[in-house]
Design an enzyme around this catalytic site. Sequence first.
Site, short mmCIF file in Angstrom:
data_model
loop_
_atom_site.label_atom_id
_atom_site.label_comp_id
_atom_site.label_asym_id
_atom_site.label_seq_id
_atom_site.Cartn_x
_atom_site.Cartn_y
_atom_site.Cartn_z
CE LYS A 124 -62.43 -72.75 42.50
NZ LYS A 124 -62.21 -72.30 43.88
NE ARG B 92 -58.66 -93.38 37.09
CZ ARG B 92 -59.56 -92.78 36.33
NH1 ARG B 92 -60.83 -92.83 36.65
NH2 ARG B 92 -59.22 -92.11 35.25
CE LYS C 41 -56.35 -79.48 45.62
NZ LYS C 41 -57.39 -78.72 44.93
#
Length: 607
Positions: A483, A27, A602
Amino acid sequence: MCGIIGIVGKEQVADRLVDGLRRMEYRGYDSAGVCTLDNGHLVRRRAEGKLANLVKELAVNPAPGLVGIAHTRWATHGAPTTNNAHPHATEEVALVHNGIIENFRPLREELVARGRKFESETDTEVVAHLVSEQVEAGKSPQEAVQAVLPRLRGAFALAIAFRRYPGLLIGARLGSPLVVGYGDGETYLGSDALALAPLTQRISYLEEGDWVVLTRDGAQVYDVDNHPVERAVTTSGASAAAIEKGNYRHFMQKEIFEQPVVVAQTLRSYIRQLERQVTLPQIDFDLSRINRVTIVACGTSYYAGMVAKYWFEQFARVPVDIDVASEFRYREPVLEKGGLALFISQSGETADTLAALRHCKAEGQTIAVVVNVPTSSMAREADLLLPTHAGPEIGVASTKAFTCQLAVLAALAAHLAVRRGRMDRDEEKRVVDHLLEAPAALNSALAHDEEIAAMAHLIAPARDVLYLGRGPDYPLALEGALKLKEISYIHAEGYASGEMKHGPIALIDEAVPVIVLAPSGPLFEKTVSNMQEVRARGGKIVLISDAEGIAEAGEGCMAAIEMPKVHPLIAPLVYAVPVQLLAYHTACAKGTDVDQPRNLAKSVTVE
């Protein structure tokens, strides 16, 4: 994203707390700490930097105890110092916190007026004092938390330990995930199931507004209205990928719902909340002398840049050019001396954008980058690094990275305006206040998930969909169309509302849904006129607006999605949520591969 873990155990917990923090290192963080309960004392150990420093501190000063909490912190509000590291504590309570307490300033002023002493710059410490006051007044931990939670505005996950109650922890969540784990005579709390994986596979996910009391015998969950409830216990599974997805169907869904927290964390790194002031990382050039901004990006990042163009020109009154990275170098752009070239990229490795960056650097431009990976190539080559704090984004279709980019760009626009003398202190304070309202507004937008899911079947059969918006909502229309294309494979286009009659209106018939992004405000009336043009030709309209806008123009629409009433500055962040959810649920209705849509990657690392 910060990480939380808590253990109510039957064995020593310090090493296991550190191990849980280690499993959340992905994270990102720059300080860490633990607090255990030992013989009526709160034993707190904290350290700047990596976990290795905390381990060294614990080797010298152990933290014995069978109950404890721990935290990894990414510095946002307040520098990455030991004093600002979590856990924060008073004589009676210690707690760790992910997220943002939007109204911490008036709460802090109230507490200071009552004689409370603060040792940190963080908003988190306010919660510790509020809970502590309740306990000191004789209330039980449950009563104290029940009294304090309604006073907090923002997005948060909390884990709280109480000096006088050594067999108990309390957790709470609003907009930030929190998981309860069940062991043999032990109970656990964590930011995600990955943190708890070595301890247990039996977990339950707290729902929005839940708070929970943990003892060695188990956990009692209460809902937002303080009613005891049961949350399903599931098996988390063995693979890290399955664990990190939590109880969400897809990574994209999880990442959409993480937005209130990651936007809050991002904003906190660019705002001094006490001073109500925007701040940037240390730079060695004079931002006030910037005479032109050139924005370069690809895909969703390009649409974030389009929104930023409105902000930079409106607030800072500096001219802005914007290009898609793949075209930028080939049109031989004229780059004026003294210009700022701003590059936006989730990965910081996008080949087209990186090549454009190097071209601008060679042309003498000052380089700024907005990236989610602070160790990326772009980050290393920039004069000004502006990191987003979105955490890893696994879904190919960008969601939380986009809204975090918008958060950074809004802060940069305000700071540039201040440095150029175009924004005074009072206006800066108002801008900061509006930015700090964004996480709660994102929470409100996410509350409409089920109704958006229920209407997705209206969009799924379409072969073509149009999105309309004016002003900064125009880039949102482009992003919504992207999207839908990316994950549902439906052809979609975004247009400035006023451009409808210049060609696209020829496409309108009863088989073409038209998604209209129209918050009430100065541009609303003109957008409604464009809606009427669509309706007159049989078009089926989905209106995304606030209550005022829907009351005025919602009649006759195929569907209406109500958003909270927000200041125009943060409307692009908030209105990103419904277009993301609409694309997501439409893709689910069609059965496509949401997280890994065909033909897409990605990070695009070739031109």
